[in-house]
Design an enzyme around this catalytic site. Structure first.
Site, PDB file in Angstrom:
ATOM      1  N   CYS A 332       0.824  -1.211   0.000  1.00 21.45           N
ATOM      2  CA  CYS A 332       0.000   0.000   0.000  1.00 21.45           C
ATOM      3  C   CYS A 332       0.857   1.260   0.000  1.00 21.45           C
ATOM      4  O   CYS A 332       0.438   2.304  -0.511  1.00 21.45           O
ATOM      5  CB  CYS A 332      -0.948  -0.003   1.187  1.00 21.45           C
ATOM      6  N   HIS A 812      -1.090   0.567   7.545  1.00 23.15           N
ATOM      7  CA  HIS A 812      -1.665   0.668   6.202  1.00 23.15           C
ATOM      8  C   HIS A 812      -1.590   2.118   5.728  1.00 23.15           C
ATOM      9  O   HIS A 812      -1.696   3.052   6.527  1.00 23.15           O
ATOM     10  CB  HIS A 812      -3.123   0.199   6.237  1.00 23.15           C
TER      11      HIS A 812
END
Length: 852
Positions: A332, A812
């Site tokens: 990510c 994330h």
């Protein structure tokens, strides 16, 4: 069929059976993101094993002359009906293991496909199936069948790189376990009723395996957990291993090594526990293990929900510039950075507008070409070809009432493998720092754009540092290149101090009473306070003044010498505590939509201002270094009377030792002390943190004016093959030699070194006589500085990247980008209109210049 058999016979010599080590690209087109699941399938060259979509296979046939391709097409199977699953989806199991792709871990959906395979002969696209082969001559049938079977059974390159399984519970054996010394102090631990010896906390308790003392664990980022008393006990005693009480069962327990800073295995755990009266075979689990706690963190509500806007029903978007990217397993950070970069016009024009030219000039193996793969990624993101809704996982069942936002998207496996190759971190599937990847990618762009348009110039700017000697009031000006403005976070400037204090009081009360921790209160820091902290002068103690010829105090002021077209601001949320343990500051900053940095432009030397003399500090020797000379310009080995003495400067041993004790390499610590002029631990630590990613961070220190590290000689031989490789990139032979000598003849390190020392190498440009310009008597003009753009310092926010989690190594990343006055959230494959962009929680902010 006889005609097809003849064609196969004529190309039989070009059909290869894959061997171990061959790179087989059967999952992704080399020039696009077509795959066997795409319309038209994928054509794999049966000689080079490169894959091509239907729009590029004719191009490859024309350029290479290859005629035989294995065509692979896959059609998604309808999901099987599951009992008690009204939606068509099996009920998702709650993860019980910190892992991916294995039983009990986080679920990775594996879709099922019908697969069709055949050989296609170009240019007429004649098709040959396995049944057709059965009617052909033995030689043709056997050779082609072997090649088909070999290609289908071989692991594709993307398969080898993709995360299939990851187990976060795999632990190494502690180096302290076997020889652990346990004190005979008579301590016996009861089977229950434990309390921290300091604060009486009754949960998250750890027993030290050396002395049997029980203390609470670390405090978590959200205020929960313990009060760090077990850690403090280790720092006071040095006893390294502790076991978490409540996790002990006949199968094992959680054991932590404070010295190794990780969860570990203790093969002698039953013996170590028995020493303090604990029988493993009779113990039962009463506390959550650290793995279970980490899983809970990965599912927790709070920062994650706010940044991902999970509480709102977001409207899915698709079309050009609105393409999602698949998460390849902790990718990510890469997805977020590349989404933002390809909204910058310089990257669009360099790679996407010129895609036909780039593909036309691509080498025979385009999967290994940087320009080709960046152009492929840029076109994939901007064209809209892959911006399509993902198929409903429950086809045939009732449609979901809420829009999902997931797209087919693109999986940048080839790109990730190429930009991460040779890098100790980006070549792995571990989570990384988005800021570090941005700089790594910019470095690769710089490396590949020396002779052409360089899009990274959009971010490049000059920093002016002004140091004023407080004794003589004389000044020194220096400039350096940078790409990111690092913004400090002054926690003492929080506007909700009383609220934070009250939250801390409630947390302490909850700890003492055993109640659940209160809601997290986030510190609110004004953006103006961050900018003030950035611009305020820094005091340098023990500054060596060339005017006073002595150490004194100086002030350093940092300003902009130029303003780039695009300004990247990094909020320094990741820092170190007093114990040098990395931590993340959970703060809210009111980052503005428009920014005016005009007041921070440097002015250079002022009228009437005197400059510090250009005199180096006196060269002194450390007691353990022998004085040696190097040949001067007219010296010789027999007579060293003309030697120019190369003397090592005095290094503050205490500062070097303190840095080494923190775990940094000795040579890096010596460089930190040297390059900060013995100005103390704070300055040296700042240097270390700012240069940890340098390719020569741990390499032996090379003093200015030399090309060799200690222990090497100027005539040390270097690899001619490595020299040729670096020279082919546009550098001179002298520059290549210097880079190889500085990095012990390691090619990849030398390439990184040469690009991180471009300013120093500018003065080594080769003259007509074959010597460097620095050696040529006729060359007296100063070398040109780095190319930077400049303009007004007024900007507007167009994108930001946010991080969720406790450190850069986990969590994330998502990004928000402003498209046509609408904020859009890019969360891997999900692309939606943003309802409440959390601009106050960002990590990297991207501004573009406002032209009046």
């Amino acid at each position: 069929m006889a005609e097809v058999s003849e064609v196969l016979m004529s190309v039989l010599s070009t059909i290869r059976v894959p061997r171990p080590g061959d790179r087989v690209h059967k999952d992704e087109c080399a020039l696009s993101f077509s795959s066997p699941e795409s319309e038209g399938g994928l054509y794999v060259c049966m000689n080079s094993f490169l894959g091509f979509g239907s729009q590029y296979v004719d191009r490859h046939h024309t350029r290479s002359g290859q005629r035989a391709y294995l065509h692979i097409s896959r059609t998604r199977k309808a999901p099987e009906d599951e009992e008690n699953s009204g939606s068509g989806d099996p009920p998702k199991k709650k993860p019980t293991r910190l892992a991916i792709g294995i039983e009990g871990g986080f679920n990775v959906e594996q879709e099922q496909y019908e697969e069709e395979v055949k050989v296609v002969l170009f240019p007429d696209r004649q098709e040959v199936t396995s049944d057709d082969l059965a009617t052909m001559p033995d030689l043709v049938r056997e050779r082609v069948s072997l090649a088909m079977a070999g290609l289908m059974s071989a692991d594709s390159v993307s398969h080898a790189l993709q995360v299939q399984q990851w187990d976060g519970e795999v632990r190494a054996e502690s180096r302290h376990a076997i020889e652990l010394k346990q004190l005979d102090n008579g301590t016996k631990i009861p089977p229950s009723g434990w309390r921290c010896e300091v604060c009486d906390l009754q949960e998250n308790l750890w027993m030290n395996l050396s002395d049997g003392r029980v203390f609470c664990g670390r405090r978590y980022f959200d205020g929960s957990g313990g009060n760090n008393h077990a850690l403090l006990h280790f720092q006071q005693t040095g006893h390294p291993l502790a076991v978490k009480l409540g996790t002990i069962t006949p199968d094992g327990a959680d054991v932590y090594s404070y010295d190794e800073d990780d969860m570990v295995l203790d093969p002698k755990l039953p013996e170590h526990l028995s020493h303090f009266g604990i029988d493993m075979m009779t113990m039962e689990k009463t506390e959550r293990t650290m793995t279970e706690l980490e899983i809970a963190v990965n599912q927790r509500v709070g920062e994650w929900e706010v940044i991902q806007e999970s509480g709102a029903t977001l409207r899915p978007l698709s079309g050009p510039g609105l393409t999602g990217m698949k998460n390849l397993g902790n990718s990510c950070y890469l997805n977020s950075v590349m989404q933002v970069l390809f909204t910058v016009p310089d990257f669009q024009s360099k790679y996407v507008s010129n895609i036909d030219k780039i593909f036309g000039e691509a080498p025979s193996d385009p999967t290994q070409d940087f320009k080709t793969q960046v152009a492929k990624l840029g076109y994939g993101l901007l064209s809209g070809e892959y911006s399509k809704p993902a198929p409903d996982p429950g086809e045939g069942s009732e449609p979901s009432s809420e829009p999902r936002g997931d797209q087919v998207g693109i999986a940048a496996r080839m790109f990730k493998a190429l930009v991460g190759r040779g890098h100790s971190e980006f070549s792995t599937n571990r989570q990384q720092d988005a800021q570090e990847f941005l700089l790594h990618f910019i470095n690769m762009v710089e490396r590949n754009c020396r002779s052409g348009v360089n899009p990274s110039e959009a971010f490049r700017f000059l920093v002016e540092e002004r140091i004023v000697c407080q004794q003589s009031q004389k000044a020194k000006y220096t400039q350096r290149v940078d790409y990111i403005l690092q913004l400090p976070v002054p926690m003492d400037q929080a506007t909700n101090t009383e609220e934070l204090q009250e939250a801390e009081r409630r947390r302490e009360e909850a700890d003492s009473s055993g109640a659940p921790p209160p809601a997290l209160v986030r510190a609110c820091i004004p953006f103006t306070a961050c900018m003030a902290a950035l611009s305020e002068p820094e005091t340098l103690t023990d500054f060596w003044s060339s005017a006073a010829q002595a150490k004194t105090t100086a002030t350093k002021t940092t300003r902009f010498a130029s303003f780039p077209d695009h300004m990247v601001i990094q909020v320094k949320k990741f820092t170190f505590g007093q114990d040098w343990v990395p931590k993340k500051l959970d703060v809210s900053i009111d980052v503005p939509d428009t920014l005016d940095l005009t007041a921070l432009r440097g002015t250079g030397q002022q009228p009437g201002e005197e400059l510090l003399p250009e005199v180096a500090p006196p060269p002194l020797m450390t007691p353990d270094v022998e004085v040696k000379g190097i040949l001067g310009s007219h010296g010789n080995e027999e007579d060293d009377s003309l030697y120019s003495p190369l003397l090592s400067p005095v290094l503050d041993d205490s500062t070097v030792s303190q840095l080494c004790e923190m775990g940094f390499p000795l040579e890096a610590c010596r460089k930190a002390v040297y390059y900060t002029g013995n100005t103390g631990i704070d300055a040296a630590m700042n240097w270390v943190m700012g240069h940890m990613d340098d390719p020569d961070f741990s390499a032996p220190m090379v003093l200015p004016g030399t090309s060799s590290a200690p222990g090497t000689t100027p005539t040390e031989s270097v690899s001619e093959e490595h020299l040729a490789t670096i020279v082919s990139m546009g550098f001179s032979r002298d520059q290549a030699t210097r880079a190889l000598r500085a990095t012990s003849n390691v090619l990849e390190r030398a390439v990184d070194w040469i690009f991180s020392h471009l300013d120093d190498l500018e003065s080594m440009e080769v003259s007509e006589g074959g010597r460097s310009a620095a050696e040529s008597e006729g060359s007296r003009e100063p070398p040109p500085g780095p190319k930077v753009r400049d303009g007004p310092g007024k900007y507007e926010l167009f994108a930001f990247i946010s991080h969720m989690g406790t450190s850069t190594m986990c969590g994330h990343y998502v990004c928000h980008i402003k498209k046509d006055q609408q904020w859009v959230i890019f969360n891997d494959q999900k692309v939606c209109a943003s309802e409440k962009p959390p601009k106050d929680l960002g990590y990297l902010y991207f501004y573009r210049r406002v032209t009046e």
